[in-house]
Design a protein around this motif. Sequence first.
Motif, mmCIF file in Angstrom:
data_model
loop_
_atom_site.group_PDB
_atom_site.id
_atom_site.type_symbol
_atom_site.label_atom_id
_atom_site.label_comp_id
_atom_site.label_asym_id
_atom_site.label_seq_id
_atom_site.Cartn_x
_atom_site.Cartn_y
_atom_site.Cartn_z
ATOM 1 N N LEU A 137 23.325 29.865 -3.227
ATOM 2 C CA LEU A 137 22.244 28.959 -2.851
ATOM 3 C C LEU A 137 20.913 29.707 -2.857
ATOM 4 C CD1 LEU A 137 22.471 26.450 0.117
ATOM 5 C CD2 LEU A 137 20.400 27.738 -0.297
ATOM 6 N N LEU A 138 20.910 30.916 -2.297
ATOM 7 C CA LEU A 138 19.689 31.713 -2.225
ATOM 8 C C LEU A 138 19.286 32.216 -3.605
ATOM 9 C CD1 LEU A 138 20.713 33.874 0.889
ATOM 10 C CD2 LEU A 138 19.603 31.639 0.858
ATOM 11 N N GLN A 139 20.271 32.695 -4.379
ATOM 12 C CA GLN A 139 19.959 33.232 -5.696
ATOM 13 C C GLN A 139 19.381 32.163 -6.607
ATOM 14 O OE1 GLN A 139 23.825 34.705 -6.691
ATOM 15 N NE2 GLN A 139 23.732 36.396 -5.212
ATOM 16 N N SER A 140 19.911 30.956 -6.518
ATOM 17 C CA SER A 140 19.402 29.865 -7.347
ATOM 18 C C SER A 140 17.943 29.567 -7.013
ATOM 19 C CB SER A 140 20.264 28.618 -7.133
ATOM 20 O OG SER A 140 19.716 27.500 -7.795
ATOM 21 N N PRO A 327 20.449 36.406 7.622
ATOM 22 C CA PRO A 327 19.562 37.106 8.555
ATOM 23 C C PRO A 327 18.466 37.884 7.839
ATOM 24 C CG PRO A 327 21.870 37.448 9.145
ATOM 25 C CD PRO A 327 21.860 36.790 7.799
ATOM 26 N N ALA A 328 18.660 38.198 6.538
ATOM 27 C CA ALA A 328 17.658 38.965 5.795
ATOM 28 C C ALA A 328 16.400 38.150 5.510
ATOM 29 C CB ALA A 328 18.259 39.479 4.483
ATOM 30 N N TRP A 329 16.509 36.829 5.487
ATOM 31 C CA TRP A 329 15.341 35.981 5.262
ATOM 32 C C TRP A 329 14.776 35.592 6.619
ATOM 33 C CZ3 TRP A 329 15.932 31.892 0.808
ATOM 34 C CH2 TRP A 329 16.187 32.555 -0.394
ATOM 35 N N ARG A 330 13.722 36.249 7.022
ATOM 36 C CA ARG A 330 13.118 35.963 8.317
ATOM 37 C C ARG A 330 12.147 34.795 8.148
ATOM 38 N NH1 ARG A 330 16.201 36.896 11.522
ATOM 39 N NH2 ARG A 330 14.633 36.921 13.175
ATOM 40 N N VAL A 331 12.666 33.606 8.129
ATOM 41 C CA VAL A 331 11.856 32.394 7.993
ATOM 42 C C VAL A 331 12.135 31.506 9.197
ATOM 43 C CG1 VAL A 331 11.327 30.356 6.605
ATOM 44 C CG2 VAL A 331 11.908 32.525 5.478
ATOM 45 N N GLY A 332 11.106 31.259 9.981
ATOM 46 C CA GLY A 332 11.206 30.365 11.128
ATOM 47 C C GLY A 332 9.982 29.481 11.197
ATOM 48 N N GLU A 360 9.462 31.506 1.906
ATOM 49 C CA GLU A 360 9.246 30.147 2.418
ATOM 50 C C GLU A 360 9.402 29.101 1.322
ATOM 51 O OE1 GLU A 360 6.325 31.275 6.184
ATOM 52 O OE2 GLU A 360 5.518 30.140 4.493
ATOM 53 N N ARG A 361 8.898 29.382 0.123
ATOM 54 C CA ARG A 361 9.058 28.423 -0.967
ATOM 55 C C ARG A 361 10.540 28.312 -1.351
ATOM 56 N NH1 ARG A 361 5.586 26.418 -4.838
ATOM 57 N NH2 ARG A 361 4.107 26.485 -3.096
ATOM 58 N N ALA A 362 11.273 29.437 -1.304
ATOM 59 C CA ALA A 362 12.699 29.389 -1.615
ATOM 60 C C ALA A 362 13.442 28.518 -0.612
ATOM 61 C CB ALA A 362 13.281 30.800 -1.636
ATOM 62 N N VAL A 363 13.097 28.641 0.671
ATOM 63 C CA VAL A 363 13.730 27.792 1.690
ATOM 64 C C VAL A 363 13.353 26.329 1.455
ATOM 65 C CG1 VAL A 363 13.814 27.242 4.152
ATOM 66 C CG2 VAL A 363 13.874 29.628 3.404
ATOM 67 N N ALA A 364 12.097 26.097 1.046
ATOM 68 C CA ALA A 364 11.675 24.723 0.745
ATOM 69 C C ALA A 364 12.545 24.127 -0.355
ATOM 70 C CB ALA A 364 10.202 24.705 0.334
ATOM 71 N N GLY A 370 18.655 19.291 -0.989
ATOM 72 C CA GLY A 370 19.753 18.850 -0.147
ATOM 73 C C GLY A 370 20.896 19.849 -0.067
ATOM 74 N N ARG A 371 20.747 21.008 -0.728
ATOM 75 C CA ARG A 371 21.838 21.992 -0.743
ATOM 76 C C ARG A 371 22.019 22.626 0.636
ATOM 77 N NH1 ARG A 371 21.628 26.025 -5.689
ATOM 78 N NH2 ARG A 371 23.716 26.453 -4.836
ATOM 79 N N LEU A 372 20.939 22.809 1.363
ATOM 80 C CA LEU A 372 21.061 23.392 2.697
ATOM 81 C C LEU A 372 21.780 22.442 3.639
ATOM 82 C CD1 LEU A 372 20.555 25.613 4.686
ATOM 83 C CD2 LEU A 372 18.227 24.772 5.023
ATOM 84 N N ARG A 373 21.509 21.164 3.525
ATOM 85 C CA ARG A 373 22.193 20.177 4.361
ATOM 86 C C ARG A 373 23.706 20.205 4.096
ATOM 87 N NH1 ARG A 373 20.720 15.228 6.769
ATOM 88 N NH2 ARG A 373 18.631 15.400 5.901
ATOM 89 N N ARG A 374 24.075 20.265 2.811
ATOM 90 C CA ARG A 374 25.504 20.296 2.468
ATOM 91 C C ARG A 374 26.154 21.600 2.936
ATOM 92 N NH1 ARG A 374 23.178 17.913 -2.111
ATOM 93 N NH2 ARG A 374 23.235 19.863 -3.315
ATOM 94 N N HIS A 375 25.429 22.708 2.789
ATOM 95 C CA HIS A 375 25.943 24.002 3.256
ATOM 96 C C HIS A 375 26.156 23.971 4.766
ATOM 97 C CE1 HIS A 375 26.380 28.270 3.924
ATOM 98 N NE2 HIS A 375 25.224 28.356 4.558
ATOM 99 N N ALA A 376 25.198 23.406 5.513
ATOM 100 C CA ALA A 376 25.338 23.327 6.970
ATOM 101 C C ALA A 376 26.535 22.457 7.360
ATOM 102 C CB ALA A 376 24.055 22.781 7.589
ATOM 103 N N GLN A 377 26.768 21.381 6.631
ATOM 104 C CA GLN A 377 27.915 20.527 6.913
ATOM 105 C C GLN A 377 29.225 21.291 6.714
ATOM 106 O OE1 GLN A 377 28.190 17.520 8.236
ATOM 107 N NE2 GLN A 377 30.418 17.652 8.077
ATOM 108 N N ARG A 378 29.301 22.088 5.635
ATOM 109 C CA ARG A 378 30.513 22.898 5.413
ATOM 110 C C ARG A 378 30.704 23.908 6.541
ATOM 111 N NH1 ARG A 378 28.546 22.599 0.023
ATOM 112 N NH2 ARG A 378 27.541 24.634 0.221
#
Length: 478
Positions: A137-140, A327-332, A360-364, A370-378
Amino acid sequence: MPTGTPSPLQRDASQPLAGQLAERYAQRIRERLLLPGARLPSVRDCARQHGVSPHTVVAAYDQLQAAGLVEARRQRGFFVRETRPPATTARAARPASALPRQAPVDATALIRGMFEADAARSPGLGTLPADWLDPTLLQSALRRLSSDTAVQMSYGDPSGDERLRVALSQRLADLGIHAGPAQILTTNGATHALDLLIRTQLQPGDAVLVDDPGWSVIFARLTQAGIRLLPVPRGPAGPDLAVLAALAAQHAPRAYLTVSVLHNPTGHSLDLATAHQLLRLADEHDFLVIEDDSYGFLAPEHLPRLAALDGLRRVVYVGGFSKVLTPAWRVGYLAAAPERLTALTDTKLLDGLTSSPVLERAVALCLEQGRLRRHAQRLRERLGAARQRVAALAARQGFQWATPPDGLFGWLDTGVDTERLAQPLLDAGWLTAPGALFSATRRPGSLMRVNMATSLDPAFWRQLRACVDELQRRPAPG
C-alpha cells in the motif's frame, strides 16, 4: 536471548562480598541501566540470585543508601534515587549485546525496550507487529509520487498538504466530526500534535485532568512542561465522573486529556451517556478537552467521539496513521476550532517549519483510493481473531482480564505485583508492560497491558504462569 543470570561474586577477592554487590548495583545506576524509580530486588530475592546471605545484601543496600544512590521506602523496599549521570560512562566502551536488560521502569525505558525488542517476544509492545502491516500500500503510493517534482521539491504548506486535509475532512465526516480542511493542521505524528497543544494551550503550573490508567508518555510530557496532573480513574464506560467533577471544582483544570475510543492501556471505549456528561462538566468548569484517537482506525466508526458531540467547540481532536500504516511514517493531525489554529500553526513553524509534504501526499492517496479503509477493516478482523485466541490462552493458564479486551490491548490481572514480575519475564526473553507504567502516581498493582497481536505464543503464557507461581511462593519484599 538474555538469560538474566548474574556473574558470580568473587569470594576470594580482597573486597568484601557486600562491597562487590554494592559496586555492581552502583555501576548499573551510574550507567542508567537502573533508572530513577526502579525497585531493587527484595533482600531475599537478591540473596538467592547472587548466592549470598541476606545479611550481605542488607550491608550492600546500606552502602548504596549511604552513597545517595538508593532510598528505602517503608513496606516497599529499596528504590533508585534521581541522580545526575556523569558526562561519560563505561557503557560506551561495552558492546550493547553484553549489557543486561532491565525491565521497564518508566515511559522512556518502555519505549527504548520496544525499539530493541523482537515483536514476537514482546507482549508489552504498543504497536502492531510489522508483518501485520501492508508495505505494498505504501510502495504504491510512493511510486505514484516519484515524478511529482512539485511535491518533492518544496517545503509544503505550513498547515499541511491540502489534498491530505481534504481527505481527512471526509474521514472525520464519516466519524460525525464536521471539520473543513481549514480546521485541520497536520503534524509529525499524533504525539507531535499533543506536544503542540501542550505548548500552546497550557502554561507551567496549570492543572490538567488525565486518565488513570493512561499513557505514560503523556504523563512524562506534561510533567516536563511543569503541568500538575490530576488523575481520574478510568473504568469500562469512561472516566469516573464523580471524581472528575470534584477535581474540577477544587483545582480549576485548564484541560482534560483523554482517549475516548480503544483506550490505552485498557481497551475501553467511552459510552454515549458518559460522553454527554463529560462535555457538560467541561462547560460547567470551563476546561478544554483534548481527545486522542490514535487507535481510531482499529475501532468501528459508530463509537462515539467527543469531537462529534461537541462540534469542535471545546474539544480538540488528535489522530494519526502510525498504528495502521507504519511507525516510520510520522504523519498525524489535529482538528480544532479556527481560533485555536493560528497559535498552533505558529508553534509548528517554529518547531520545524513544516511537516513532510511527500509522506502527507502519500497518505492522502491511501485515503482517496479507499485502500486504507480496506486495510483497516482487515486489521480489525485479524485483531478480533487474535483476541479470541489470546483470551483462550489466558484462560488455559488461569488468568482473568480486568474487563473484556477490545482493540489492540487487554488489561490483564496477574494476581501479583507486575513490577516484580517484569524482570523474571524479561530474563526469560519476554518484554512486558507492567501496570505501574500507566499510573500517573506509579501505583503498583497486579495489572499488565497485553498486546493482542504479539501475545499469541503459548510459550509466553506458560512462562507467565511459572513466574507468577514463583513470585506467589516468595514473601513480599519488606
